[in-house]
Design a protein around this motif. Structure first.
Motif, PDB file in Angstrom:
ATOM      1  N   SER A   1      -3.602   5.786   1.066  1.00 13.94           N
ATOM      2  CA  SER A   1      -4.414   6.331   1.895  1.00 13.94           C
ATOM      3  C   SER A   1      -3.632   7.559   2.401  1.00 13.94           C
ATOM      4  O   SER A   1      -2.602   7.752   2.265  1.00 13.94           O
ATOM      5  CB  SER A   1      -4.534   5.382   3.272  1.00 13.94           C
ATOM      6  N   VAL A   2      -4.375   8.608   2.959  1.00 14.18           N
ATOM      7  CA  VAL A   2      -3.584   9.738   3.238  1.00 14.18           C
ATOM      8  C   VAL A   2      -3.813   9.635   4.964  1.00 14.18           C
ATOM      9  O   VAL A   2      -4.734   9.397   5.482  1.00 14.18           O
ATOM     10  CB  VAL A   2      -4.593  10.990   3.098  1.00 14.18           C
ATOM     11  N   LEU A   3      -2.801   9.992   5.550  1.00 13.64           N
ATOM     12  CA  LEU A   3      -2.576  10.049   7.072  1.00 13.64           C
ATOM     13  C   LEU A   3      -2.139  11.556   7.500  1.00 13.64           C
ATOM     14  O   LEU A   3      -1.406  11.862   6.920  1.00 13.64           O
ATOM     15  CB  LEU A   3      -1.473   9.239   7.553  1.00 13.64           C
ATOM     16  N   ARG A   4      -3.176  12.251   8.310  1.00 20.53           N
ATOM     17  CA  ARG A   4      -2.745  13.629   8.554  1.00 20.53           C
ATOM     18  C   ARG A   4      -3.450  13.735  10.004  1.00 20.53           C
ATOM     19  O   ARG A   4      -4.256  12.896  10.753  1.00 20.53           O
ATOM     20  CB  ARG A   4      -3.582  14.325   7.775  1.00 20.53           C
ATOM     21  N   GLN A   5      -3.203  14.696  10.966  1.00 21.79           N
ATOM     22  CA  GLN A   5      -3.458  15.157  12.008  1.00 21.79           C
ATOM     23  C   GLN A   5      -4.581  16.157  12.032  1.00 21.79           C
ATOM     24  O   GLN A   5      -4.705  16.762  10.689  1.00 21.79           O
ATOM     25  CB  GLN A   5      -2.234  16.033  12.839  1.00 21.79           C
ATOM     26  N   HIS A   6      -5.726  16.058  12.691  1.00 20.32           N
ATOM     27  CA  HIS A   6      -6.930  16.738  12.383  1.00 20.32           C
ATOM     28  C   HIS A   6      -7.637  17.290  13.560  1.00 20.32           C
ATOM     29  O   HIS A   6      -7.516  16.601  14.948  1.00 20.32           O
ATOM     30  CB  HIS A   6      -7.911  15.655  11.809  1.00 20.32           C
TER      31      HIS A   6
ATOM     32  N   ARG B   1      -8.704   6.257   3.387  1.00 18.91           N
ATOM     33  CA  ARG B   1      -8.537   5.691   2.178  1.00 18.91           C
ATOM     34  C   ARG B   1      -8.637   6.632   1.077  1.00 18.91           C
ATOM     35  O   ARG B   1      -9.686   7.544   0.997  1.00 18.91           O
ATOM     36  CB  ARG B   1      -9.693   4.504   1.966  1.00 18.91           C
ATOM     37  N   TRP B   2      -7.958   6.893   0.068  1.00 20.47           N
ATOM     38  CA  TRP B   2      -8.017   7.807  -1.168  1.00 20.47           C
ATOM     39  C   TRP B   2      -7.881   7.312  -2.507  1.00 20.47           C
ATOM     40  O   TRP B   2      -7.087   7.279  -3.129  1.00 20.47           O
ATOM     41  CB  TRP B   2      -6.960   8.946  -0.685  1.00 20.47           C
ATOM     42  N   PRO B   3      -8.965   6.420  -2.861  1.00 23.86           N
ATOM     43  CA  PRO B   3      -8.886   5.584  -4.141  1.00 23.86           C
ATOM     44  C   PRO B   3      -8.633   6.356  -5.306  1.00 23.86           C
ATOM     45  O   PRO B   3      -8.055   5.915  -6.395  1.00 23.86           O
ATOM     46  CB  PRO B   3     -10.201   4.755  -4.120  1.00 23.86           C
ATOM     47  N   ARG B   4      -9.105   7.735  -5.270  1.00 25.98           N
ATOM     48  CA  ARG B   4      -8.960   8.430  -6.472  1.00 25.98           C
ATOM     49  C   ARG B   4      -7.615   8.664  -6.990  1.00 25.98           C
ATOM     50  O   ARG B   4      -7.188   9.152  -8.176  1.00 25.98           O
ATOM     51  CB  ARG B   4      -9.677   9.699  -6.587  1.00 25.98           C
TER      52      ARG B   4
ATOM     53  N   LYS C   1       0.729  -1.215  -0.089  1.00 27.24           N
ATOM     54  CA  LYS C   1       0.023   0.048   0.017  1.00 27.24           C
ATOM     55  C   LYS C   1       0.969   1.277  -0.049  1.00 27.24           C
ATOM     56  O   LYS C   1       2.064   1.176   0.296  1.00 27.24           O
ATOM     57  CB  LYS C   1      -1.096   0.142   1.108  1.00 27.24           C
ATOM     58  N   ARG C   2       0.289   2.151  -0.220  1.00 32.78           N
ATOM     59  CA  ARG C   2       0.973   3.498  -0.323  1.00 32.78           C
ATOM     60  C   ARG C   2       0.486   4.539   0.621  1.00 32.78           C
ATOM     61  O   ARG C   2      -0.925   4.855   0.650  1.00 32.78           O
ATOM     62  CB  ARG C   2       0.989   4.242  -1.685  1.00 32.78           C
ATOM     63  N   ILE C   3       1.139   5.060   1.616  1.00 34.23           N
ATOM     64  CA  ILE C   3       0.642   6.247   2.594  1.00 34.23           C
ATOM     65  C   ILE C   3       1.137   7.435   2.102  1.00 34.23           C
ATOM     66  O   ILE C   3       2.262   7.697   2.005  1.00 34.23           O
ATOM     67  CB  ILE C   3       0.916   5.760   3.893  1.00 34.23           C
TER      68      ILE C   3
END
Length: 161
Positions: free
Chosen positions: A93-98, A108-111, A18-20
């Motif tokens: 998938s995007v990993l971020r602080q919110h 998950r960011w399939p586009r 996978k790619r993060i």
């Protein structure tokens, strides 16, 4: 929303490639040494970064406000020598602080699956055989000193004399 150990466990729980994309504010990084400070941030998320062969930082993409760090997970078939031709589509998938509490969120960011596969292959081509992670600093002029796969120059036609 989850805490960081839960997210790390979710990312590493199986052997699926996978790619993060780690999305963070550029101000968190040292503008004099983006690579070292980006690795420091990634090692906060993956403490075994230096020894865990499942985790590979591929790109550090710096913009004025945001920086995107592309990390491949479980990419056992990765071959640096041919990565410029490899457009294997990985789930992104995007990993971020919110939020105010700065909770970590993994979405998950399939586009972006196909688009990012093409971009990463292109960055391997443009950066030649420079070691990863590739640094793309959009706040300066980006210059590619020795890209891969340049078409050979065709010989000039002879004059026939």
């Amino acid at each position: 929303m989850a805490n960081l150990p839960e997210i790390r466990r979710e990312i590493l729980e199986n052997d699926t490639a996978k790619r993060i994309v780690l999305k963070l504010k550029t101000e968190r990084l040292d503008s004099q040494d983006y690579r070292t400070s980006a690795k420091r941030v990634v090692s906060e998320i993956f403490p075994d970064l230096e020894t865990d062969t499942r985790i590979r930082i591929i790109v550090i993409d710096v913009w004025t406000e945001r920086t995107f760090i592309v990390i491949d997970i479980n990419r056992h078939d990765y071959d640096f020598e041919t990565a410029d031709e490899d457009k294997t589509i990985l789930p992104v998938s995007v990993l971020r602080q919110h939020g105010r509490r700065k909770n970590w969120v993994l979405v998950r960011w399939p586009r972006e699956d196909e688009n990012l596969a093409t971009q990463v292959a292109n960055l391997h081509r443009l950066n030649g055989f420079e070691p990863t992670p590739f640094l793309q600093d959009h706040n300066t002029r980006i210059c590619y000193a020795n890209p891969r796969n340049l078409s050979p120059r065709l010989p000039l036609p002879s004059s026939g004399k």
